[in-house]
Design an enzyme around this catalytic site. Sequence first.
Site, PDB file in Angstrom:
ATOM      1  N   LYS A   1       1.354   4.461  -2.821  1.00 25.94           N
ATOM      2  CA  LYS A   1       1.298   5.802  -2.481  1.00 25.94           C
ATOM      3  C   LYS A   1       2.449   6.580  -2.723  1.00 25.94           C
ATOM      4  CE  LYS A   1      -3.124   5.390  -0.972  1.00 25.94           C
ATOM      5  NZ  LYS A   1      -4.219   5.950  -1.964  1.00 25.94           N
TER       6      LYS A   1
ATOM      7  N   TYR B   1       0.821  -1.256   0.001  1.00 25.89           N
ATOM      8  CA  TYR B   1      -0.033  -0.088  -0.032  1.00 25.89           C
ATOM      9  C   TYR B   1       0.864   1.141  -0.031  1.00 25.89           C
ATOM     10  CZ  TYR B   1      -3.612   3.101   1.924  1.00 25.89           C
ATOM     11  OH  TYR B   1      -4.540   4.251   2.010  1.00 25.89           O
TER      12      TYR B   1
HETATM   13  N1  LIG Z   1      -9.526   6.693   5.429  1.00 29.39           N
HETATM   14  C1  LIG Z   1      -8.422   6.651   5.516  1.00 29.39           C
HETATM   15  O1  LIG Z   1      -8.189   6.483   6.856  1.00 29.39           O
HETATM   16  C2  LIG Z   1      -7.336   6.856   4.683  1.00 29.39           C
HETATM   17  C3  LIG Z   1      -6.057   7.315   4.994  1.00 29.39           C
HETATM   18  C4  LIG Z   1      -5.106   7.643   3.962  1.00 29.39           C
HETATM   19  C5  LIG Z   1      -5.365   7.442   2.782  1.00 29.39           C
HETATM   20  N2  LIG Z   1      -6.724   7.083   2.485  1.00 29.39           N
HETATM   21  C6  LIG Z   1      -6.912   7.032   0.768  1.00 29.39           C
HETATM   22  O2  LIG Z   1      -7.966   7.644   0.496  1.00 29.39           O
HETATM   23  C7  LIG Z   1      -8.610   7.190  -0.393  1.00 29.39           C
HETATM   24  C8  LIG Z   1      -9.983   7.183  -0.362  1.00 29.39           C
HETATM   25  O3  LIG Z   1     -10.152   6.131   0.879  1.00 29.39           O
HETATM   26  P1  LIG Z   1     -11.777   5.757   1.700  1.00 29.39           P
HETATM   27  O4  LIG Z   1     -11.416   6.075   3.230  1.00 29.39           O
HETATM   28  O5  LIG Z   1     -12.646   6.752   1.097  1.00 29.39           O
HETATM   29  O6  LIG Z   1     -11.803   4.324   1.352  1.00 29.39           O
HETATM   30  P2  LIG Z   1     -12.948   3.445   0.828  1.00 29.39           P
HETATM   31  O7  LIG Z   1     -12.909   2.072   0.988  1.00 29.39           O
HETATM   32  O8  LIG Z   1     -14.135   3.926   1.930  1.00 29.39           O
HETATM   33  O9  LIG Z   1     -13.374   3.977  -0.471  1.00 29.39           O
HETATM   34  C9  LIG Z   1     -12.764   3.524  -1.483  1.00 29.39           C
HETATM   35  C10 LIG Z   1     -13.377   3.354  -2.603  1.00 29.39           C
HETATM   36  O10 LIG Z   1     -12.739   3.051  -3.913  1.00 29.39           O
HETATM   37  C11 LIG Z   1     -13.546   2.209  -4.486  1.00 29.39           C
HETATM   38  N3  LIG Z   1     -12.567   1.286  -5.368  1.00 29.39           N
HETATM   39  C12 LIG Z   1     -11.852   0.283  -5.137  1.00 29.39           C
HETATM   40  N4  LIG Z   1     -11.280  -0.457  -5.986  1.00 29.39           N
HETATM   41  C13 LIG Z   1     -11.578   0.407  -7.130  1.00 29.39           C
HETATM   42  C14 LIG Z   1     -11.574   0.095  -8.572  1.00 29.39           C
HETATM   43  N5  LIG Z   1     -10.389  -0.826  -8.846  1.00 29.39           N
HETATM   44  N6  LIG Z   1     -11.897   1.213  -9.391  1.00 29.39           N
HETATM   45  C15 LIG Z   1     -12.736   2.264  -8.990  1.00 29.39           C
HETATM   46  N7  LIG Z   1     -13.212   2.185  -7.745  1.00 29.39           N
HETATM   47  C16 LIG Z   1     -12.660   1.342  -6.747  1.00 29.39           C
HETATM   48  C17 LIG Z   1     -14.158   1.454  -3.421  1.00 29.39           C
HETATM   49  O11 LIG Z   1     -15.265   0.763  -4.040  1.00 29.39           O
HETATM   50  C18 LIG Z   1     -14.662   2.398  -2.502  1.00 29.39           C
HETATM   51  O12 LIG Z   1     -16.070   2.922  -2.899  1.00 29.39           O
HETATM   52  C19 LIG Z   1      -7.918   6.013  -0.805  1.00 29.39           C
HETATM   53  O13 LIG Z   1      -7.170   6.088  -1.811  1.00 29.39           O
HETATM   54  C20 LIG Z   1      -7.224   5.565   0.582  1.00 29.39           C
HETATM   55  O14 LIG Z   1      -5.944   4.648   0.351  1.00 29.39           O
HETATM   56  C21 LIG Z   1      -7.615   6.704   3.279  1.00 29.39           C
END
Ligand SMILES: NC(=O)c1ccc[n+]([C@@H]2O[C@H](COP(=O)([O-])OP(=O)(O)OC[C@H]3O[C@@H](n4cnc5c(N)ncnc54)[C@H](O)[C@@H]3O)[C@@H](O)[C@H]2O)c1
Length: 255
Positions: free
Chosen positions: A161, A157
């Site tokens: 990133k 992961y």
């Molecule tokens: N929530 C956190 O704590 C956090 C921290 C750091 C980074 N992030 C990053 O922020 C972004 C959003 O995260 P989130 O918390 O909303 O996660 P989430 O799991 O709630 O949402 C991720 C979305 O991506 C979609 N997805 C997965 N694979 C896909 C694909 N191949 N094509 C299109 N859509 C796809 C999923 O269906 C989901 O709706 C991500 O890139 C995550 O890595 C989140």
Amino acid sequence: MFSLQGRTALLTGGAGGLGRAVAAALAEQGASVAIADVRPDVADGLARELAQSHPDQAFAGLAMDVTDEASVVSGVAEATTSVGSPDIAVLLAGIGELQPIATMSFQQWRHMLAIHLDGTFLGIRHTVNPMIERGWGRVICFSSIASLQGVARQAHYAAGKGGIDGLVRSFSREVAGDGVTVNAIAPGYTESPLNEVAPPGRIEALTESVPAGRFGYPSEIGALAAYLASDEAAYLTGQIISPNGGFKYCHHLGD
Ligand SMILES: NC(=O)c1ccc[n+]([C@@H]2O[C@H](COP(=O)([O-])OP(=O)(O)OC[C@H]3O[C@@H](n4cnc5c(N)ncnc54)[C@H](O)[C@@H]3O)[C@@H](O)[C@H]2O)c1
């Protein structure tokens, strides 16, 4: 300040926890929004909710798999037809997984990089040319503190990133003279379904390790995205911005 009146945004992974908050924040500032996701039913439901509260703007939910170039091309075309050519691309699609390198399969490694790194490249590649032609655009990628600080069992992961961070820093220089800014938001731990991969007790341990004493709220990420998308952020490019409550990764979290 920060008006997005008349702007059009495309969100990949827009049906997730942070996508929902970003869509709401951009809509609140006046943008029309297309929400693309591998869960088009959820994306569609969100688009309908936003259309009810913002009747003068256009919203659409659509199917897109960011690991598949044909799917990205057809999703961007569908977004352009239903809400307009995107001037703002927010590339959120992602998955979470905890897996030590010692037991990680090559397929797990490749799948993680395909969603995060390939997916971000494809999202940029198929939206940026009209932005350059119009002389105005905003690309907002999603990195993580996993890249900035390192997190045990998330090497795949974090590598994805970290790739995004390099892409943002370099690509931003290519289009800085075209009115297009390129930045990444690198959240710390933020309330969202993504963190459901955490084993029992980890959320509590993580929360205790955040000096702010809590996880971030998705609305705080939405507000930052709205600012980055605005005219007022025109001079901010090539940056990795980390809202994280002062979090510093601790060794004991890797157990
Ligand atoms: N929530 C956190 O704590 C956090 C921290 C750091 C980074 N992030 C990053 O922020 C972004 C959003 O995260 P989130 O918390 O909303 O996660 P989430 O799991 O709630 O949402 C991720 C979305 O991506 C979609 N997805 C997965 N694979 C896909 C694909 N191949 N094509 C299109 N859509 C796809 C999923 O269906 C989901 O709706 C991500 O890139 C995550 O890595 C989140």
